[in-house]
Design a protein around this motif. Structure first.
Motif, short mmCIF file in Angstrom:
data_model
loop_
_atom_site.label_atom_id
_atom_site.label_comp_id
_atom_site.label_asym_id
_atom_site.label_seq_id
_atom_site.Cartn_x
_atom_site.Cartn_y
_atom_site.Cartn_z
N ARG A 126 0.83 -1.21 0.00
CA ARG A 126 0.00 0.00 0.00
C ARG A 126 0.88 1.27 0.00
O ARG A 126 0.62 2.22 -0.71
CB ARG A 126 -0.95 -0.02 1.21
N GLN A 129 2.40 1.72 -3.51
CA GLN A 129 1.41 2.22 -4.47
C GLN A 129 1.08 3.69 -4.23
O GLN A 129 0.95 4.47 -5.17
CB GLN A 129 0.15 1.36 -4.41
N THR A 130 0.95 4.07 -2.97
CA THR A 130 0.65 5.47 -2.64
C THR A 130 1.78 6.38 -3.12
O THR A 130 1.53 7.42 -3.74
CB THR A 130 0.45 5.64 -1.11
N LYS A 134 1.54 9.25 -6.11
CA LYS A 134 1.76 10.68 -5.83
C LYS A 134 2.97 11.24 -6.57
O LYS A 134 2.94 12.36 -7.05
CB LYS A 134 1.96 10.90 -4.33
#
Length: 178
Positions: A126, A129-130, A134
């Motif tokens: 997670r 991916q974040t 961004k």
């Protein structure tokens, strides 16, 4: 006889306490510029470390928590030597050294409460991916901010390594990628 006895009795001079500079005397802008933190953030650090840095009342010369935290944060933010810092607040170099050591030890003890690293595979994925969404860097699990690492003057292209403070350094950014 009273005169002779009076001459021999030394009267203690009244102790004069110099005002010490703390973040409380700084404006919000000065606090950010000198300590690299907002006044509220410094207040939070003072509250966090109050029990560890507070005096027990036995030593009348001990500095308040706000003075110790201000001295340590100023040292961290400036990257300066301890002696010039002592001349700013009228604090001895050894007292600055003690304050920096005490504040650093306290912050390290509390680091686990504020610095979290994803340890489970789901949390790691997670986070990757974040960060990729961004900033466009795939596979990045965590980032540590940039810092200048001071160097001795290189023999070639020395002017390239002079930073805004006039010292030789290289700007380093560390990232942990999986």
């Amino acid at each position: 006889m009273e005169y002779v006895l009076g001459q021999r009795i030394r009267r203690r001079r009244e102790r004069v306490y110099r005002p010490r500079q703390t973040y409380l005397s700084l404006s919000e802008e000065e606090c950010i510029r000198k300590l690299r933190l907002t006044r509220q953030a410094v207040t939070d650090i003072c509250h966090l470390l109050a029990d560890e840095l507070g005096t027990d009342g036995k030593c009348p010369y001990a500095f308040p928590v706000a003075v110790k935290v201000t001295a340590a944060l100023h040292f961290y933010a400036s990257g300066s030597f301890q002696h010039p810092l002592s001349s700013i607040g009228g604090i001895s170099q050894s007292a600055i050294n003690s304050a920096i050591h005490a504040v650093t030890s306290g912050l390290v003890r509390h680091a686990g409460e504020y610095i979290k690293f994803p340890v489970t595979p789901d949390n790691q994925e997670r986070a990757k991916q974040t960060f990729c969404g961004k900033y466009g860097f795939p596979g990045v699990l965590g980032v540590i901010d940039c810092t200048h690492v001071q160097l001795r003057a290189p023999s070639e292209n020395a002017l390239v390594y002079i930073n805004r403070k006039g010292t030789y350094s290289i700007n380093v950014q560390v990232m942990r990628c999986l």
